[in-house]
Write a protein that holds these residues in place. Structure first.
Motif, PDB file in Angstrom:
ATOM      1  N   MET A 186     103.237  50.035 111.314  1.00  0.00           N
ATOM      2  CA  MET A 186     102.222  49.116 110.778  1.00  0.00           C
ATOM      3  C   MET A 186     100.863  49.327 111.442  1.00  0.00           C
ATOM      4  SD  MET A 186     103.573  47.411 108.330  1.00  0.00           S
ATOM      5  CE  MET A 186     102.571  45.970 108.007  1.00  0.00           C
ATOM      6  N   GLN A 187     100.873  49.587 112.756  1.00  0.00           N
ATOM      7  CA  GLN A 187      99.606  49.847 113.472  1.00  0.00           C
ATOM      8  C   GLN A 187      98.983  51.154 112.993  1.00  0.00           C
ATOM      9  OE1 GLN A 187      97.952  47.899 115.410  1.00  0.00           O
ATOM     10  NE2 GLN A 187      99.443  46.340 115.961  1.00  0.00           N
ATOM     11  N   LEU A 188      99.822  52.171 112.745  1.00  0.00           N
ATOM     12  CA  LEU A 188      99.317  53.453 112.233  1.00  0.00           C
ATOM     13  C   LEU A 188      98.721  53.285 110.836  1.00  0.00           C
ATOM     14  CD1 LEU A 188     102.134  55.924 113.368  1.00  0.00           C
ATOM     15  CD2 LEU A 188      99.757  56.004 114.094  1.00  0.00           C
ATOM     16  N   LEU A 189      99.400  52.509 109.984  1.00  0.00           N
ATOM     17  CA  LEU A 189      98.891  52.253 108.626  1.00  0.00           C
ATOM     18  C   LEU A 189      97.558  51.517 108.668  1.00  0.00           C
ATOM     19  CD1 LEU A 189     102.183  51.188 106.761  1.00  0.00           C
ATOM     20  CD2 LEU A 189     100.930  53.325 106.473  1.00  0.00           C
ATOM     21  N   ALA A 190      97.465  50.539 109.584  1.00  0.00           N
ATOM     22  CA  ALA A 190      96.218  49.773 109.730  1.00  0.00           C
ATOM     23  C   ALA A 190      95.115  50.656 110.310  1.00  0.00           C
ATOM     24  CB  ALA A 190      96.450  48.555 110.625  1.00  0.00           C
ATOM     25  N   GLY A 191      95.482  51.492 111.309  1.00  0.00           N
ATOM     26  CA  GLY A 191      94.510  52.377 111.949  1.00  0.00           C
ATOM     27  C   GLY A 191      93.974  53.434 110.991  1.00  0.00           C
ATOM     28  N   ALA A 192      94.841  53.936 110.100  1.00  0.00           N
ATOM     29  CA  ALA A 192      94.434  54.957 109.121  1.00  0.00           C
ATOM     30  C   ALA A 192      93.769  54.338 107.890  1.00  0.00           C
ATOM     31  CB  ALA A 192      95.656  55.760 108.706  1.00  0.00           C
ATOM     32  N   LYS A 193      93.581  53.015 107.916  1.00  0.00           N
ATOM     33  CA  LYS A 193      92.929  52.255 106.820  1.00  0.00           C
ATOM     34  C   LYS A 193      93.710  52.354 105.506  1.00  0.00           C
ATOM     35  CE  LYS A 193      89.087  50.892 109.025  1.00  0.00           C
ATOM     36  NZ  LYS A 193      89.596  51.015 110.391  1.00  0.00           N
ATOM     37  N   ILE A 194      95.017  52.643 105.599  1.00  0.00           N
ATOM     38  CA  ILE A 194      95.853  52.659 104.385  1.00  0.00           C
ATOM     39  C   ILE A 194      96.082  51.219 103.932  1.00  0.00           C
ATOM     40  CG2 ILE A 194      98.166  53.255 103.488  1.00  0.00           C
ATOM     41  CD1 ILE A 194      98.071  55.673 105.485  1.00  0.00           C
ATOM     42  N   ILE A 195      96.233  50.313 104.912  1.00  0.00           N
ATOM     43  CA  ILE A 195      96.250  48.877 104.589  1.00  0.00           C
ATOM     44  C   ILE A 195      95.063  48.200 105.293  1.00  0.00           C
ATOM     45  CG2 ILE A 195      98.722  48.643 104.102  1.00  0.00           C
ATOM     46  CD1 ILE A 195      99.116  47.624 106.942  1.00  0.00           C
ATOM     47  N   GLU A 196      94.409  47.303 104.602  1.00  0.00           N
ATOM     48  CA  GLU A 196      93.244  46.609 105.160  1.00  0.00           C
ATOM     49  C   GLU A 196      93.687  45.320 105.859  1.00  0.00           C
ATOM     50  OE1 GLU A 196      89.986  47.408 105.268  1.00  0.00           O
ATOM     51  OE2 GLU A 196      90.385  49.359 104.331  1.00  0.00           O
ATOM     52  N   VAL A 197      93.290  45.173 107.114  1.00  0.00           N
ATOM     53  CA  VAL A 197      93.618  43.963 107.873  1.00  0.00           C
ATOM     54  C   VAL A 197      92.315  43.330 108.358  1.00  0.00           C
ATOM     55  CG1 VAL A 197      94.924  42.977 109.793  1.00  0.00           C
ATOM     56  CG2 VAL A 197      95.778  45.022 108.659  1.00  0.00           C
ATOM     57  N   GLY A 198      92.037  42.129 107.873  1.00  0.00           N
ATOM     58  CA  GLY A 198      90.813  41.427 108.279  1.00  0.00           C
ATOM     59  C   GLY A 198      90.977  40.719 109.611  1.00  0.00           C
ATOM     60  N   ASP A 199      89.906  40.083 110.068  1.00  0.00           N
ATOM     61  CA  ASP A 199      89.932  39.375 111.355  1.00  0.00           C
ATOM     62  C   ASP A 199      90.288  37.895 111.225  1.00  0.00           C
ATOM     63  OD1 ASP A 199      89.270  41.619 112.800  1.00  0.00           O
ATOM     64  OD2 ASP A 199      87.121  41.350 112.488  1.00  0.00           O
ATOM     65  N   THR A 200      90.511  37.440 109.994  1.00  0.00           N
ATOM     66  CA  THR A 200      90.810  36.018 109.799  1.00  0.00           C
ATOM     67  C   THR A 200      92.251  35.719 110.228  1.00  0.00           C
ATOM     68  OG1 THR A 200      91.545  36.393 107.526  1.00  0.00           O
ATOM     69  CG2 THR A 200      89.207  35.879 107.833  1.00  0.00           C
ATOM     70  N   PRO A 201      92.523  34.483 110.669  1.00  0.00           N
ATOM     71  CA  PRO A 201      93.903  34.110 111.056  1.00  0.00           C
ATOM     72  C   PRO A 201      94.922  34.325 109.937  1.00  0.00           C
ATOM     73  CG  PRO A 201      92.353  32.421 111.756  1.00  0.00           C
ATOM     74  CD  PRO A 201      91.576  33.377 110.905  1.00  0.00           C
ATOM     75  N   LYS A 202      94.479  34.115 108.691  1.00  0.00           N
ATOM     76  CA  LYS A 202      95.380  34.282 107.542  1.00  0.00           C
ATOM     77  C   LYS A 202      95.813  35.753 107.413  1.00  0.00           C
ATOM     78  CE  LYS A 202      95.838  33.312 102.594  1.00  0.00           C
ATOM     79  NZ  LYS A 202      95.130  32.989 101.343  1.00  0.00           N
ATOM     80  N   ASP A 203      94.833  36.667 107.575  1.00  0.00           N
ATOM     81  CA  ASP A 203      95.131  38.105 107.488  1.00  0.00           C
ATOM     82  C   ASP A 203      96.058  38.557 108.617  1.00  0.00           C
ATOM     83  OD1 ASP A 203      93.649  38.378 105.258  1.00  0.00           O
ATOM     84  OD2 ASP A 203      92.160  39.766 106.060  1.00  0.00           O
ATOM     85  N   ARG A 204      95.794  38.045 109.827  1.00  0.00           N
ATOM     86  CA  ARG A 204      96.635  38.397 110.971  1.00  0.00           C
ATOM     87  C   ARG A 204      98.069  37.897 110.772  1.00  0.00           C
ATOM     88  NH1 ARG A 204      95.128  42.531 113.239  1.00  0.00           N
ATOM     89  NH2 ARG A 204      96.794  42.118 114.734  1.00  0.00           N
ATOM     90  N   ALA A 205      98.191  36.671 110.236  1.00  0.00           N
ATOM     91  CA  ALA A 205      99.515  36.089 109.979  1.00  0.00           C
ATOM     92  C   ALA A 205     100.274  36.903 108.933  1.00  0.00           C
ATOM     93  CB  ALA A 205      99.374  34.641 109.509  1.00  0.00           C
ATOM     94  N   LEU A 206      99.552  37.347 107.882  1.00  0.00           N
ATOM     95  CA  LEU A 206     100.161  38.180 106.838  1.00  0.00           C
ATOM     96  C   LEU A 206     100.630  39.516 107.422  1.00  0.00           C
ATOM     97  CD1 LEU A 206      97.903  37.712 103.668  1.00  0.00           C
ATOM     98  CD2 LEU A 206     100.383  37.515 103.733  1.00  0.00           C
ATOM     99  N   PHE A 207      99.791  40.120 108.284  1.00  0.00           N
ATOM    100  CA  PHE A 207     100.115  41.399 108.918  1.00  0.00           C
ATOM    101  C   PHE A 207     101.361  41.264 109.794  1.00  0.00           C
ATOM    102  CE2 PHE A 207      99.597  44.467 112.456  1.00  0.00           C
ATOM    103  CZ  PHE A 207      99.556  45.650 111.710  1.00  0.00           C
ATOM    104  N   ASN A 208     101.403  40.189 110.610  1.00  0.00           N
ATOM    105  CA  ASN A 208     102.568  39.953 111.483  1.00  0.00           C
ATOM    106  C   ASN A 208     103.831  39.693 110.671  1.00  0.00           C
ATOM    107  OD1 ASN A 208     101.195  40.284 113.900  1.00  0.00           O
ATOM    108  ND2 ASN A 208     100.564  38.148 113.992  1.00  0.00           N
TER     109      ASN A 208
END
Length: 423
Positions: free
Chosen positions: A38-60
């Motif tokens: 998941m960190q690799l996907l986020a780092g490669a911008k394959i999935i977009e992760v915002g800085d909002t608490p909602k986005d972080r909760a969805l990512f987790n």
């Protein structure tokens, strides 16, 4: 339920906190694998992760779901590849039961990790599982009531229990005492004493540090210090080194089974089954893997000194290299520390703003490289002395326990004493 065949994952079990033939068979591998992907996907911008608490909760949440999928996948692969015996022999019903058992156990591990992440405990779940697994191994090998038939009669596996049993049953008490201290293929008292010694040495080294004097650029008279520890990168070098070698061993064993006798495969590693009272496992007896593995006993060092010398050079060099590289990757280099201090409006006493990086560069890379070197040397020492739980395992356990101690002291001071923390 476990097969008597050699354990292909023996070498990687320390850093995955897993135990063969138990519900912790998968250990923390689903958590680590899902987090890494998941960190690799986020780092490669394959999935977009915002800085909002909602986005972080969805990512987790997605990470946890992916962890569950990996748990099921790994459980199916473990059963179908015959780790517990031939699937056609044990039957579809038993196979399904084992898969369900492994999945439920993996789910509990995921939930426990989530519990710690939410702030219901100290530290991270991964660190806690690794430390608990190593400590459990040490306690079990010291006090295990399990009996093993060694050919000299039935003996207890636990080193301390074996001491009393040998003294009680042997006519010659001196011989019984010598056997308790030096017996082969089972934990002995020398192994236990070596483990305690390594624990003490690592804790002693944890106190080595250089305090750099800093002061506030905004408020006059506000002085503080920035500590640079000898173990600047903590246990990261030994984790990375262990992961590299363990994966090389697993690949080499798979190739050795598939392409037995091939020249290039033999160059990578020749494997033989390890006999004795310990866990069934394959052990490298030739090739590159042999020279990267620790000598089994002190007598082996005398028999093959080149193996011992190459192993020492590899351990010290790789740990120092990983430690030095990690400070640049993890954002803890001199440049990053200077930037953090500047953001907090702190400067080093007696130095200009620009010369701060130069001053930090005198200490941080040296502490990282020398600290990695010391970690490697302690791991080698533990392996040579035959410490219980392997050099890597003991170093991981001690550094993690010490980190927990530091967190505990910090929380205690912030919350106003022991009584507030406990009640």
């Amino acid at each position: 339920m476990s097969s008597d065949s050699a354990d292909p994952f023996y070498w990687i079990r320390v850093i995955l906190a897993s135990n063969r033939g138990t519900l912790m068979e998968l250990g923390i591998s689903p958590i680590v694998t899902s987090g890494l992907i998941m960190q690799l996907l986020a780092g490669a911008k394959i999935i977009e992760v915002g800085d909002t608490p909602k986005d972080r909760a969805l990512f987790n949440g997605a990470q946890k779901l992916f962890g569950m999928v990996i748990t099921v996948g790994q459980a199916i692969v473990y059963v179908l590849t015959g780790l517990y015996g031939d699937p056609s022999d044990i039957g579809a019903g038993i196979c399904l039961l084992i898969i369900i058992q492994l999945f439920v156990a993996g789910l509990i591990v995921l939930l426990l990790d989530e519990l710690l992440q939410k702030g219901y405990g100290l530290g991270s779940g991964i660190s806690l599982f690794i430390a608990t697994n190593v400590c459990e191994t040490i306690v079990w090998k010291a006090f295990s009531p399990a009996t093993v038939n060694t050919g000299r009669g039935t003996e207890f596996e636990g080193a301390v229990i074996a001491l009393f049993h040998l003294l009680a049953t042997r006519q010659d008490k001196v011989r019984g005492l010598r056997e308790a201290f030096y017996r082969q293929n089972l934990p002995n008292l020398l192994n236990l004493m070596a483990t305690v010694l390594i624990f003490a040495v690592v804790i002693y080294f944890q106190g080595f540090r250089v305090d750099l004097p800093i002061k506030s650029a905004r408020y006059r008279g506000q002085y503080s210090s920035y500590p640079i520890k000898l173990f600047y990168t903590s246990n990261i070098p030994i984790i990375l080194q262990s992961a590299l070698v363990s994966n090389l061993y697993v690949i080499s064993q798979m190739l050795a089974v598939k392409f037995h006798g091939n020249f290039f495969v033999n160059l990578l590693g020749v494997w033989g089954d390890m006999a004795g009272g310990g866990p069934a496992r394959s052990y490298p007896v030739g090739g590159l893997c042999y020279y990267l593995s620790p000598p089994e006993t002190l007598s082996h060092i005398g028999e093959d000194p080149i193996h011992a010398v190459l192993y020492i050079i590899f351990m010290l060099g790789s740990c120092a290299f990983f430690s030095k590289t990690w400070i640049d990757v993890s954002g803890s280099s001199a440049k990053d520390v200077a930037k953090q201090l500047k953001e907090q409006q702190m400067i080093m006493r007696g130095h200009r703003d620009k010369s701060m990086i130069h001053e930090l560069n005198r200490y941080i890379p040296t502490a990282a490289a020398f600290g990695g070197l010391c970690i490697g040397a302690l791991s080698v020492l533990a392996d040579f002395m035959g410490a219980i739980g392997s050099g890597t395992g003991i170093l991981l356990a001690v550094t993690i326990i010490y980190q927990y101690f530091e967190i505990f002291v910090k929380e205690q001071s912030e919350m106003g004493g022991m009584s507030t923390l406990l009640f």
